[in-house]
Design a protein around this motif. Structure first.
Motif, PDB file in Angstrom:
ATOM      1  N   GLN A   1      -8.124  -0.546   7.302  1.00 42.28           N
ATOM      2  CA  GLN A   1      -8.948  -1.384   8.165  1.00 42.28           C
ATOM      3  C   GLN A   1      -8.707  -2.867   7.903  1.00 42.28           C
ATOM      4  O   GLN A   1      -8.545  -3.658   8.841  1.00 42.28           O
ATOM      5  N   ARG A   2      -8.671  -3.270   6.651  1.00 40.35           N
ATOM      6  CA  ARG A   2      -8.560  -4.701   6.344  1.00 40.35           C
ATOM      7  C   ARG A   2      -7.146  -5.228   6.536  1.00 40.35           C
ATOM      8  O   ARG A   2      -6.963  -6.379   6.944  1.00 40.35           O
ATOM      9  N   LEU A   3      -6.135  -4.428   6.234  1.00 36.79           N
ATOM     10  CA  LEU A   3      -4.768  -4.936   6.386  1.00 36.79           C
ATOM     11  C   LEU A   3      -4.456  -5.287   7.844  1.00 36.79           C
ATOM     12  O   LEU A   3      -3.940  -6.379   8.104  1.00 36.79           O
ATOM     13  N   PRO A   4      -4.771  -4.429   8.829  1.00 36.32           N
ATOM     14  CA  PRO A   4      -4.525  -4.828  10.223  1.00 36.32           C
ATOM     15  C   PRO A   4      -5.316  -6.063  10.642  1.00 36.32           C
ATOM     16  O   PRO A   4      -4.832  -6.871  11.442  1.00 36.32           O
ATOM     17  N   GLN A   5      -6.528  -6.219  10.125  1.00 35.57           N
ATOM     18  CA  GLN A   5      -7.326  -7.403  10.449  1.00 35.57           C
ATOM     19  C   GLN A   5      -6.634  -8.679   9.980  1.00 35.57           C
ATOM     20  O   GLN A   5      -6.727  -9.727  10.619  1.00 35.57           O
ATOM     21  N   LEU A   6      -5.924  -8.581   8.859  1.00 33.35           N
ATOM     22  CA  LEU A   6      -5.312  -9.758   8.253  1.00 33.35           C
ATOM     23  C   LEU A   6      -3.899 -10.035   8.766  1.00 33.35           C
ATOM     24  O   LEU A   6      -3.524 -11.185   8.974  1.00 33.35           O
ATOM     25  N   VAL A   7      -3.102  -8.983   8.960  1.00 38.97           N
ATOM     26  CA  VAL A   7      -1.688  -9.191   9.299  1.00 38.97           C
ATOM     27  C   VAL A   7      -1.323  -8.695  10.686  1.00 38.97           C
ATOM     28  O   VAL A   7      -0.189  -8.931  11.145  1.00 38.97           O
ATOM     29  N   GLY A   8      -2.230  -8.008  11.372  1.00 39.56           N
ATOM     30  CA  GLY A   8      -1.924  -7.438  12.676  1.00 39.56           C
ATOM     31  C   GLY A   8      -1.574  -5.964  12.565  1.00 39.56           C
ATOM     32  O   GLY A   8      -1.103  -5.484  11.532  1.00 39.56           O
ATOM     33  N   LYS A   9      -1.785  -5.250  13.665  1.00 42.27           N
ATOM     34  CA  LYS A   9      -1.626  -3.792  13.669  1.00 42.27           C
ATOM     35  C   LYS A   9      -0.194  -3.362  13.372  1.00 42.27           C
ATOM     36  O   LYS A   9       0.045  -2.475  12.547  1.00 42.27           O
ATOM     37  N   GLY A  10       0.776  -3.985  14.029  1.00 42.14           N
ATOM     38  CA  GLY A  10       2.162  -3.562  13.860  1.00 42.14           C
ATOM     39  C   GLY A  10       2.662  -3.736  12.439  1.00 42.14           C
ATOM     40  O   GLY A  10       3.299  -2.832  11.876  1.00 42.14           O
ATOM     41  N   ARG A  11       2.389  -4.892  11.855  1.00 47.86           N
ATOM     42  CA  ARG A  11       2.833  -5.143  10.485  1.00 47.86           C
ATOM     43  C   ARG A  11       2.128  -4.210   9.508  1.00 47.86           C
ATOM     44  O   ARG A  11       2.733  -3.716   8.548  1.00 47.86           O
ATOM     45  N   ALA A  12       0.831  -3.965   9.733  1.00 48.38           N
ATOM     46  CA  ALA A  12       0.091  -3.050   8.860  1.00 48.38           C
ATOM     47  C   ALA A  12       0.651  -1.638   8.966  1.00 48.38           C
ATOM     48  O   ALA A  12       0.808  -0.945   7.955  1.00 48.38           O
ATOM     49  N   MET A  13       0.941  -1.201  10.183  1.00 50.30           N
ATOM     50  CA  MET A  13       1.530   0.128  10.378  1.00 50.30           C
ATOM     51  C   MET A  13       2.841   0.245   9.593  1.00 50.30           C
ATOM     52  O   MET A  13       3.084   1.246   8.907  1.00 50.30           O
ATOM     53  N   GLU A  14       3.687  -0.764   9.702  1.00 51.92           N
ATOM     54  CA  GLU A  14       4.971  -0.724   9.006  1.00 51.92           C
ATOM     55  C   GLU A  14       4.783  -0.723   7.496  1.00 51.92           C
ATOM     56  O   GLU A  14       5.415   0.079   6.780  1.00 51.92           O
ATOM     57  N   MET A  15       3.925  -1.608   6.976  1.00 50.84           N
ATOM     58  CA  MET A  15       3.718  -1.671   5.533  1.00 50.84           C
ATOM     59  C   MET A  15       3.193  -0.352   4.987  1.00 50.84           C
ATOM     60  O   MET A  15       3.644   0.131   3.943  1.00 50.84           O
ATOM     61  N   ILE A  16       2.228   0.237   5.696  1.00 54.50           N
ATOM     62  CA  ILE A  16       1.615   1.479   5.208  1.00 54.50           C
ATOM     63  C   ILE A  16       2.566   2.658   5.355  1.00 54.50           C
ATOM     64  O   ILE A  16       2.717   3.475   4.440  1.00 54.50           O
ATOM     65  N   MET A  17       3.261   2.762   6.496  1.00 52.43           N
ATOM     66  CA  MET A  17       4.119   3.926   6.735  1.00 52.43           C
ATOM     67  C   MET A  17       5.382   3.910   5.894  1.00 52.43           C
ATOM     68  O   MET A  17       5.906   4.958   5.518  1.00 52.43           O
ATOM     69  N   THR A  18       5.907   2.711   5.578  1.00 48.66           N
ATOM     70  CA  THR A  18       7.112   2.635   4.742  1.00 48.66           C
ATOM     71  C   THR A  18       6.784   2.591   3.259  1.00 48.66           C
ATOM     72  O   THR A  18       7.670   2.774   2.425  1.00 48.66           O
ATOM     73  N   ALA A  19       5.508   2.336   2.920  1.00 48.17           N
ATOM     74  CA  ALA A  19       5.075   2.195   1.524  1.00 48.17           C
ATOM     75  C   ALA A  19       5.823   1.054   0.827  1.00 48.17           C
ATOM     76  O   ALA A  19       5.986   1.055  -0.389  1.00 48.17           O
ATOM     77  N   SER A  20       6.261   0.067   1.611  1.00 45.94           N
ATOM     78  CA  SER A  20       7.077  -1.019   1.066  1.00 45.94           C
ATOM     79  C   SER A  20       6.215  -2.145   0.510  1.00 45.94           C
ATOM     80  O   SER A  20       5.085  -2.362   0.950  1.00 45.94           O
ATOM     81  N   LEU A  66       0.869  -1.183   0.000  1.00 46.45           N
ATOM     82  CA  LEU A  66       0.000   0.000   0.000  1.00 46.45           C
ATOM     83  C   LEU A  66       0.905   1.232   0.000  1.00 46.45           C
ATOM     84  O   LEU A  66       1.297   1.730   1.057  1.00 46.45           O
ATOM     85  N   PRO A  67       1.257   1.727  -1.191  1.00 37.56           N
ATOM     86  CA  PRO A  67       2.254   2.803  -1.296  1.00 37.56           C
ATOM     87  C   PRO A  67       1.675   4.223  -1.237  1.00 37.56           C
ATOM     88  O   PRO A  67       2.357   5.194  -1.571  1.00 37.56           O
ATOM     89  N   GLU A  68       0.433   4.365  -0.791  1.00 32.60           N
ATOM     90  CA  GLU A  68      -0.254   5.662  -0.898  1.00 32.60           C
ATOM     91  C   GLU A  68       0.464   6.816  -0.213  1.00 32.60           C
ATOM     92  O   GLU A  68       0.422   7.954  -0.685  1.00 32.60           O
ATOM     93  N   VAL A  69       1.125   6.563   0.949  1.00 35.10           N
ATOM     94  CA  VAL A  69       1.768   7.684   1.652  1.00 35.10           C
ATOM     95  C   VAL A  69       2.903   8.285   0.820  1.00 35.10           C
ATOM     96  O   VAL A  69       3.286   9.445   1.043  1.00 35.10           O
ATOM     97  N   SER A  70       3.442   7.540  -0.142  1.00 41.73           N
ATOM     98  CA  SER A  70       4.480   8.090  -1.017  1.00 41.73           C
ATOM     99  C   SER A  70       3.897   9.102  -2.002  1.00 41.73           C
ATOM    100  O   SER A  70       4.642   9.819  -2.669  1.00 41.73           O
ATOM    101  N   LEU A  71       2.563   9.157  -2.071  1.00 42.24           N
ATOM    102  CA  LEU A  71       1.871  10.130  -2.921  1.00 42.24           C
ATOM    103  C   LEU A  71       1.194  11.227  -2.097  1.00 42.24           C
ATOM    104  O   LEU A  71       0.479  12.064  -2.635  1.00 42.24           O
ATOM    105  N   GLY A  72       1.414  11.184  -0.772  1.00 41.74           N
ATOM    106  CA  GLY A  72       0.737  12.146   0.085  1.00 41.74           C
ATOM    107  C   GLY A  72      -0.686  11.765   0.420  1.00 41.74           C
ATOM    108  O   GLY A  72      -1.501  12.602   0.808  1.00 41.74           O
ATOM    109  N   LEU A  73      -1.006  10.495   0.266  1.00 42.81           N
ATOM    110  CA  LEU A  73      -2.349   9.980   0.532  1.00 42.81           C
ATOM    111  C   LEU A  73      -2.275   8.858   1.564  1.00 42.81           C
ATOM    112  O   LEU A  73      -1.191   8.465   1.992  1.00 42.81           O
TER     113      LEU A  73
END
Length: 260
Positions: free
Chosen positions: A148-167, A133-140
């Motif tokens: 909502q769905r990513l934390p449900q599937l992978v857990g809050k910490g992993r979702a936070m990392e994936m979204i914040m790093t846009a990796s 989920l690379p949206e933060v690299s676009l300012g979104l």
């Protein structure tokens, strides 16, 4: 039904919906989202469709994201409306279908593509799949349910990392995280997915719809999943599928569910 951006076909109880914009890496634009809604609605209302598979055309991408050119100049209100309409028309709609939906993720599933895959009831990835989920690299931020769905599937910490790093993560990491259920080779992805669909189709479609409703209720604000389960469990006793399933068990034969 003729579409411009997708393909839809039914064979042996399985409707396969393929996003067909290979020159755009199957990016989601407004028209494609509308066509996907129509295709999913048609398949869900088709009594001959028991399972829906959603995938992308070509070998490079499931869906490489949203079509950024469509909203690069949107205002605050237009951006909010884009997310609201998209969630209602496609992403939430798919998540709550009574017909099982499996995402066969071939290649890149980024942004709205990963959000679409997460809307499916579960996911199978090809060996070359890349997800993020690379949206933060676009300012979104993800706007089609990703936060909502990513934390449900992978857990809050992993979702936070994936979204914040846009990796992006690869198929093996997605399997480790629980984002996908299985990995298959690119050549065998659809046949592998159809094999799981075949196992689903042996069972009661009425009971499966009740199970989907009950599981989803546990993730809805203001809903008590246990109460929904009790209600759906009770309703099963009034179905022809229950009568057939229990009778077949007692008679030691294979059930032939009428789907009612």
């Amino acid at each position: 039904m003729t579409f411009q951006n997708i393909l839809s076909s039914r064979d042996n109880g399985i409707t396969t919906i393929t996003i067909n914009r290979p020159s755009k890496l199957n990016a989601l634009n407004k028209e494609t989202i509308k066509e996907l809604h129509k295709a999913f609605k048609t398949a869900d209302e088709d009594s001959k469709t028991k399972v829906i598979i959603i995938t992308g055309s070509g070998e490079k991408a499931f869906v490489a994201g949203a079509d950024i050119s469509e909203f690069s100049d949107f205002s605050v209100s237009e951006g909010g409306q884009l997310a609201s309409q998209g969630q209602a028309l496609l992403f939430d709609y798919v998540a709550n279908l009574s017909t099982p939906v499996i995402a066969a993720v071939n290649g890149f599933a980024l942004g709205g593509g990963l959000e679409l895959a997460m809307s499916a009831h579960f996911r199978i990835a090809s060996e070359n799949a890349k997800m993020g989920l690379p949206e933060v690299s676009l300012g979104l931020i993800p706007g089609y349910g990703g936060t909502q769905r990513l934390p449900q599937l992978v857990g809050k910490g992993r979702a936070m990392e994936m979204i914040m790093t846009a990796s992006m993560i690869d198929a093996n990491q997605a399997l480790q995280y629980g984002l996908v259920n299985h990995i298959a080779s690119q050549d065998e992805l659809i046949s592998f997915t159809e094999g799981i669909a075949g196992k689903i189709m042996r069972n009661s479609p009425v009971a499966i719809a009740a199970a989907i409703s009950s599981i989803n209720a546990g993730y809805e604000d203001g809903e008590n999943g246990f109460d929904t389960e009790i209600m759906e469990f009770g309703k099963c006793f009034g179905t022809a599928d229950f009568k057939e399933g229990t009778q077949a068990f007692l008679e030691k034969r294979k059930a032939n569910f009428p789907g009612k």
